[in-house]
Design a protein around this motif. Structure first.
Motif, short mmCIF file in Angstrom:
data_model
loop_
_atom_site.label_atom_id
_atom_site.label_comp_id
_atom_site.label_asym_id
_atom_site.label_seq_id
_atom_site.Cartn_x
_atom_site.Cartn_y
_atom_site.Cartn_z
N LYS A 120 0.82 -1.21 0.00
CA LYS A 120 0.00 0.00 0.00
C LYS A 120 0.86 1.27 0.00
CE LYS A 120 -4.09 -1.90 0.22
NZ LYS A 120 -5.12 -1.66 -0.79
N ASN A 121 0.17 2.38 -0.22
CA ASN A 121 0.76 3.72 -0.15
C ASN A 121 1.92 3.87 -1.14
OD1 ASN A 121 0.94 6.35 0.77
ND2 ASN A 121 2.24 5.81 2.53
N VAL A 122 1.69 3.50 -2.38
CA VAL A 122 2.72 3.66 -3.41
C VAL A 122 2.90 5.15 -3.72
CG1 VAL A 122 3.37 3.10 -5.78
CG2 VAL A 122 2.15 1.41 -4.38
N ARG A 123 4.14 5.58 -3.75
CA ARG A 123 4.40 7.01 -3.94
C ARG A 123 5.82 7.22 -4.47
NH1 ARG A 123 4.86 5.07 1.10
NH2 ARG A 123 6.54 5.78 2.47
N ASP A 124 6.06 8.40 -5.01
CA ASP A 124 7.41 8.78 -5.43
C ASP A 124 8.16 9.37 -4.25
OD1 ASP A 124 6.94 7.95 -8.01
OD2 ASP A 124 6.46 9.94 -8.77
N LEU A 125 9.45 9.08 -4.20
CA LEU A 125 10.28 9.58 -3.10
C LEU A 125 11.56 10.16 -3.66
CD1 LEU A 125 10.06 9.54 0.03
CD2 LEU A 125 11.54 7.53 0.00
N GLY A 126 11.94 11.30 -3.15
CA GLY A 126 13.17 11.95 -3.58
C GLY A 126 13.53 13.05 -2.61
N SER A 127 14.46 13.87 -2.99
CA SER A 127 14.86 15.00 -2.14
C SER A 127 15.37 16.12 -3.04
CB SER A 127 15.95 14.58 -1.15
OG SER A 127 17.22 14.58 -1.79
N PRO A 128 15.44 17.31 -2.48
CA PRO A 128 15.93 18.44 -3.30
C PRO A 128 17.45 18.52 -3.37
CG PRO A 128 15.23 19.23 -1.15
CD PRO A 128 14.90 17.77 -1.19
N GLY B 218 6.58 12.02 10.49
CA GLY B 218 5.45 12.44 9.68
C GLY B 218 5.67 13.76 8.97
N LEU B 219 6.57 14.59 9.50
CA LEU B 219 6.86 15.88 8.86
C LEU B 219 7.89 15.70 7.76
CD1 LEU B 219 7.19 18.41 11.84
CD2 LEU B 219 5.46 18.42 10.04
N PRO B 220 7.66 16.27 6.59
CA PRO B 220 8.69 16.23 5.54
C PRO B 220 9.81 17.21 5.86
CG PRO B 220 6.84 17.55 4.81
CD PRO B 220 6.44 16.98 6.15
N GLY C 95 11.38 24.13 16.32
CA GLY C 95 10.32 23.51 15.53
C GLY C 95 10.20 22.02 15.81
N GLU C 96 9.07 21.48 15.45
CA GLU C 96 8.81 20.05 15.67
C GLU C 96 9.72 19.19 14.80
OE1 GLU C 96 7.29 16.70 17.31
OE2 GLU C 96 6.95 18.78 17.94
N ASP C 97 10.20 19.71 13.68
CA ASP C 97 11.10 18.93 12.83
C ASP C 97 12.44 18.67 13.54
OD1 ASP C 97 11.64 21.67 12.67
OD2 ASP C 97 12.38 21.56 10.61
N ILE C 98 12.84 19.58 14.43
CA ILE C 98 14.07 19.37 15.21
C ILE C 98 13.87 18.21 16.18
CG2 ILE C 98 15.66 20.40 16.89
CD1 ILE C 98 15.01 23.13 15.64
N ARG C 99 12.74 18.21 16.86
CA ARG C 99 12.44 17.09 17.76
C ARG C 99 12.43 15.75 16.98
NH1 ARG C 99 9.73 17.18 22.58
NH2 ARG C 99 9.01 19.30 22.12
N GLN C 100 11.85 15.78 15.80
CA GLN C 100 11.78 14.58 14.96
C GLN C 100 13.18 14.09 14.59
OE1 GLN C 100 8.42 14.03 11.98
NE2 GLN C 100 10.12 14.49 10.59
N ILE D 97 18.61 14.08 4.18
CA ILE D 97 17.75 13.07 4.80
C ILE D 97 16.34 13.20 4.23
CG2 ILE D 97 19.10 12.95 6.93
CD1 ILE D 97 17.00 14.69 8.26
N VAL D 98 15.61 12.10 4.28
CA VAL D 98 14.22 12.06 3.84
C VAL D 98 13.41 11.43 4.97
CG1 VAL D 98 12.56 11.09 2.20
CG2 VAL D 98 14.83 11.85 1.40
N PHE D 99 12.35 12.10 5.38
CA PHE D 99 11.49 11.55 6.43
C PHE D 99 10.35 10.74 5.80
CE2 PHE D 99 13.00 15.21 9.15
CZ PHE D 99 13.62 14.41 10.10
N SER D 100 10.04 9.61 6.43
CA SER D 100 8.92 8.76 6.03
C SER D 100 8.28 8.21 7.30
CB SER D 100 9.42 7.61 5.14
OG SER D 100 8.39 6.66 4.93
N PRO D 101 6.97 7.95 7.30
CA PRO D 101 6.33 7.41 8.50
C PRO D 101 6.91 6.09 8.98
CG PRO D 101 4.68 8.23 6.97
CD PRO D 101 5.98 8.25 6.24
N GLY D 102 7.54 5.34 8.09
CA GLY D 102 8.13 4.05 8.46
C GLY D 102 9.04 3.57 7.35
N GLU D 103 9.52 2.33 7.47
CA GLU D 103 10.39 1.79 6.44
C GLU D 103 9.64 1.69 5.12
OE1 GLU D 103 11.63 -1.96 7.99
OE2 GLU D 103 9.77 -2.98 7.46
N VAL D 104 10.39 1.71 4.03
CA VAL D 104 9.78 1.71 2.70
C VAL D 104 10.34 0.54 1.89
CG1 VAL D 104 9.40 4.19 2.70
CG2 VAL D 104 11.52 3.27 1.71
N ARG D 105 9.53 0.11 0.93
CA ARG D 105 9.95 -0.93 -0.01
C ARG D 105 10.10 -0.28 -1.39
NH1 ARG D 105 7.45 -4.06 -3.86
NH2 ARG D 105 8.33 -6.14 -4.20
#
Length: 393
Positions: A108-116, A151-153, A165-170, A217-225
């Protein structure tokens, strides 16, 4: 002319009291019976009636169909000398039926992943690779882009002087999970954060600057396939590089809303895979009722549920496949139950069972409730849990 029909039997003069069955016959006459061959009609001893109940296991409510072969009238309490060869005990429990529905098992949750992160893509993982926290997703200019959980990109670089910011805590939660941050994660970019980043960079072979540039770095809710590479090696980085999905297969199934009580979150179900393997699954999510198109072109209200296999390795050979899911539908709780093959049809529409007592049988009239999966609920009659009753072979 009068007609009567029955089993025509002819006396065999060479046999002692033995009847030979000739067939279904009839007699006719004008009132004069002289010269006619003697005929004897036997009603025979009453045979056991039987009922077959077939329950259709589909997404709609099951329908029990019964076929009765009636026996001649018998009085309650009638006894037979010889006990039957097949018996069972009257049970008390829940009356349930199995309901099978079809679903689709897939990642599930098929999506494109990348970074700038700017540069050139110099390495991508093979399809099917599962990437966890702290591991490399792909390489840009021969340096790794790392996956972290959250959860935050990523929307800014991490550097001294940045606003809270919450991204620092993450980020700090991830550095702590990877063994680089010893403090209590918060939303402030502090000296302890800088030191943790330096240790992390050093472990990756990166320059230990204490800052994380945008896209490293790239944030994701969990591991990805990894399903496939969007950008090939040699392509410019800075956009989508991989097509990924969640790492766990899920079965998406629609059920009738009246089955909601039988499929709550945490419920166990059976999932039949294309190779015939039956795997145990767990309901992990139940959605809100939605309208689905039916075979007649109309709309039917359905309840979407999500199921995850308890042992994902059983489905490792499959990608996106149809599966059959079996739910247990509770019909009645704590009731007396007998197999439908124990029932005898009686005149007047009544039903009975043969109870075995002291190696003899007695007829007991019973009142029937609901049917399901070859069992019937007994709601009335002189029958108790543990009684032994005869059943048809």
């Amino acid at each position: 002319m009068k007609h009567s029909f029955g089993i025509l039997r002819k006396r065999d003069p060479d046999a002692d009291d033995q009847d030979t069955v000739l067939g279904i016959g009839g007699t006719g006459g004008n009132g004069d019976d002289d010269g006619e061959e003697e005929q004897r009609f036997s009603s025979g001893r009453g045979r056991r009636g039987w009922i077959i109940a077939a329950t259709a296991l589909v997404v709609v409510a099951a329908v029990a169909a019964t076929i009765l072969l009636t026996r001649p009238p018998a009085e309650a309490g009638e006894e037979k000398k010889a006990p039957p060869t097949e018996t069972t005990a009257v049970a008390r429990g829940n009356l349930t039926e199995q309901v099978r529905v079809t679903g689709k098992l897939e990642f599930k949750n098929v999506r494109d992943l990348g970074s700038p992160l700017a540069g050139t893509v110099t390495g991508v993982p093979a399809p099917g690779t599962v990437v966890g926290r702290g591991y490399e997703l792909y390489r840009v200019d021969d340096t790794p882009v790392i996956l972290m959980f959250g959860g935050l990109p990523v929307w800014r670089e991490f550097a001294e002087g940045m606003t809270d910011g919450e991204d620092i805590r993450q980020l700090e939660i991830n550095l702590q999970a990877l063994g680089f941050f010893d403090g209590e994660p918060d939303d402030e970019f502090r000296w302890a954060t800088i030191e943790a980043i330096k240790e992390w960079q050093d472990a990756l072979g990166l320059e230990d600057t204490g800052r994380i540039e945008m896209g490293r770095i790239v944030f994701s809710p969990g591991e990805v396939r990894v399903q496939d590479a969007v950008a090939k090696v040699g392509s410019p980085a800075g956009g989508a590089v991989l097509k990924v999905s969640d790492s766990t297969k899920e079965a998406a199934v629609d059920i009738d809303p009246n089955l909601a009580a039988n499929a709550p979150v945490g419920a166990k179900v059976d999932v039949r895979l294309p190779d015939g393997t039956v795997a145990t699954g767990t309901v992990t999510a139940v959605g809100a009722p939605v309208e689905r198109e039916n075979d007649n072109g109309g709309k039917t209200l359905k309840l979407p549920i999500t199921i995850v296999l308890d042992d994902p390795t059983l489905a490792a050979a499959f990608d996106t496949v149809s599966v059959s899911v079996t739910l247990v539908h509770l019909i009645a709780e704590d009731v007396l139950l007998v197999p439908v093959t124990a029932l005898l049809a009686q005149p007047g529409g009544e039903s009975a069972v043969e109870r075995v007592v002291n190696k003899k049988t007695e007829l007991v009239t019973v009142e029937l409730g609901k049917f399901a999966d070859g069992m019937v609920e007994i709601v009335g009659g002189d029958l108790a849990e543990g009684d032994i009753v005869a059943v048809a072979k």
